[in-house]
Design a protein around this motif. Structure first.
Motif, PDB file in Angstrom:
ATOM      1  N   THR A   1     -41.049 -22.878   5.420  1.00 46.47           N
ATOM      2  CA  THR A   1     -40.228 -24.194   5.163  1.00 46.47           C
ATOM      3  C   THR A   1     -39.086 -23.945   6.286  1.00 46.47           C
ATOM      4  O   THR A   1     -38.571 -24.914   6.528  1.00 46.47           O
ATOM      5  CB  THR A   1     -39.743 -24.243   3.655  1.00 46.47           C
ATOM      6  N   LYS A   2     -38.705 -22.604   6.619  1.00 47.17           N
ATOM      7  CA  LYS A   2     -37.678 -22.284   7.403  1.00 47.17           C
ATOM      8  C   LYS A   2     -37.946 -21.496   8.677  1.00 47.17           C
ATOM      9  O   LYS A   2     -37.659 -20.389   8.720  1.00 47.17           O
ATOM     10  CB  LYS A   2     -36.256 -21.833   6.811  1.00 47.17           C
ATOM     11  N   PRO A   3     -38.994 -21.832   9.557  1.00 47.02           N
ATOM     12  CA  PRO A   3     -39.527 -21.031  10.520  1.00 47.02           C
ATOM     13  C   PRO A   3     -38.400 -20.350  11.710  1.00 47.02           C
ATOM     14  O   PRO A   3     -38.777 -19.338  11.806  1.00 47.02           O
ATOM     15  CB  PRO A   3     -40.330 -22.101  11.350  1.00 47.02           C
ATOM     16  N   ARG A   4     -37.299 -20.889  11.539  1.00 46.54           N
ATOM     17  CA  ARG A   4     -36.507 -20.500  12.605  1.00 46.54           C
ATOM     18  C   ARG A   4     -35.782 -18.968  11.819  1.00 46.54           C
ATOM     19  O   ARG A   4     -34.966 -18.262  12.417  1.00 46.54           O
ATOM     20  CB  ARG A   4     -34.994 -21.128  12.887  1.00 46.54           C
ATOM     21  N   SER A   5     -35.811 -18.696  10.515  1.00 51.94           N
ATOM     22  CA  SER A   5     -35.407 -17.654   9.966  1.00 51.94           C
ATOM     23  C   SER A   5     -36.272 -16.501  10.154  1.00 51.94           C
ATOM     24  O   SER A   5     -35.933 -15.263   9.888  1.00 51.94           O
ATOM     25  CB  SER A   5     -35.424 -17.914   8.469  1.00 51.94           C
ATOM     26  N   ASN A   6     -37.443 -16.673  10.683  1.00 53.27           N
ATOM     27  CA  ASN A   6     -38.440 -15.311  11.005  1.00 53.27           C
ATOM     28  C   ASN A   6     -37.982 -14.945  12.183  1.00 53.27           C
ATOM     29  O   ASN A   6     -37.461 -15.599  13.026  1.00 53.27           O
ATOM     30  CB  ASN A   6     -39.666 -16.107  11.026  1.00 53.27           C
TER      31      ASN A   6
END
Length: 264
Positions: free
Chosen positions: A180-185
């Motif tokens: 849901t929040k790909p940039r947090s990976n």
């Protein structure tokens, strides 16, 4: 035809046991006889993940050393069709003395009574890990990793070595990925899937139910609303030969935007 798989990782803390317990549970829910074996003799936690930590029984070493029969080491896994072999209560040394013939015999014995046997291995590999991979009774190897670059690199090297060593099917599971929040990976999913040579068995989303599941002694596949549980079930269906899309039932389908045209 019964199958036996090794579930392993080269780094600790990637959720290998969480995945293995959920996979064993959902396989049993699908009318299979399943045996989950904790091979982590140092700090095994498969019994905790399945809620059977207070059950006293033998362990896989009793089978390998011909000290007990299967009925004396396997415990009820909480649902019909699921049994568990827990890790030893104290650390065991001397695994190098166990022969490949003894390991082959035990794997064959376990597959006679079960549709699916899962060996939850300790992190880090090692001689015993590789010796088990070489056994003819092992049908495949599952390597679990997070999205971090070091974890992915370790999984890649571990998977390649085991494939070159054994010639067996090796699959990758990316665990705890925030869809849901790909940039947090820390590492992009597309980069992982495109650049890692291991074929992906599953991408397990980050799920807030993980800590609750562990505290309750329940696998994620015991929770109907667990997105991680759905992903593990999809992994099981793929292992059974079904063609299931990677994110089936996990990501909501977005409605297509309507384009409005104005007449000039």
């Amino acid at each position: 035809m019964s199958k036996a798989y090794i579930v392993g990782s080269y780094k600790g803390g990637v959720g290998k046991t969480t995945f293995c317990s959920a996979l064993a549970y959902v396989a049993a829910l699908n009318s299979n006889s399943v045996l989950a074996v904790d091979m982590d003799f140092g700090s095994g936690g498969l019994d905790i993940a399945l809620g059977v930590e207070n059950t006293a029984a033998g362990n896989i070493l009793h089978l390998l050393n011909k000290e007990l029969e299967l009925e004396g080491v396997a415990v009820d896994g909480g649902i019909p069709g699921l049994r568990v072999i827990c890790s030893p209560m104290s650390y065991f040394e001397g695994l190098e003395n166990i022969s490949e013939e003894a390991m082959e015999a035990v794997i064959h014995r376990l597959k006679l009574d079960n549709d699916l046997v899962l060996f939850d291995m300790p992190a880090g590999g090692g001689d015993f890990f590789e010796k088990l991979c070489l056994c003819e009774g092992i049908d495949g190897i599952i390597i679990v990793s997070t999205d971090s670059p070091t974890s992915v690199r370790s999984a890649e090297k571990c998977g390649q070595r085991l494939y070159e060593l054994s010639g067996k099917d090796v699959k990758l599971v990316i665990n705890g990925y925030n869809l849901t929040k790909p940039r947090s990976n820390t590492f992009g999913l597309v980069n992982i899937l495109e650049n890692v040579s291991l074929p992906a068995l599953a991408v397990i989303p980050f799920d807030g139910l993980c800590s609750r599941a562990l505290s309750l002694g329940k696998p994620l596949t015991a929770f109907e609303k667990s997105v991680a549980g759905i992903a593990v079930e999809n992994a099981f269906l793929r292992m059974a030969g079904n063609n299931v899309p990677l994110f089936d039932g996990i990501l909501k389908k977005k409605k297509r935007k309507k384009f409005l045209y104005k007449d000039n």
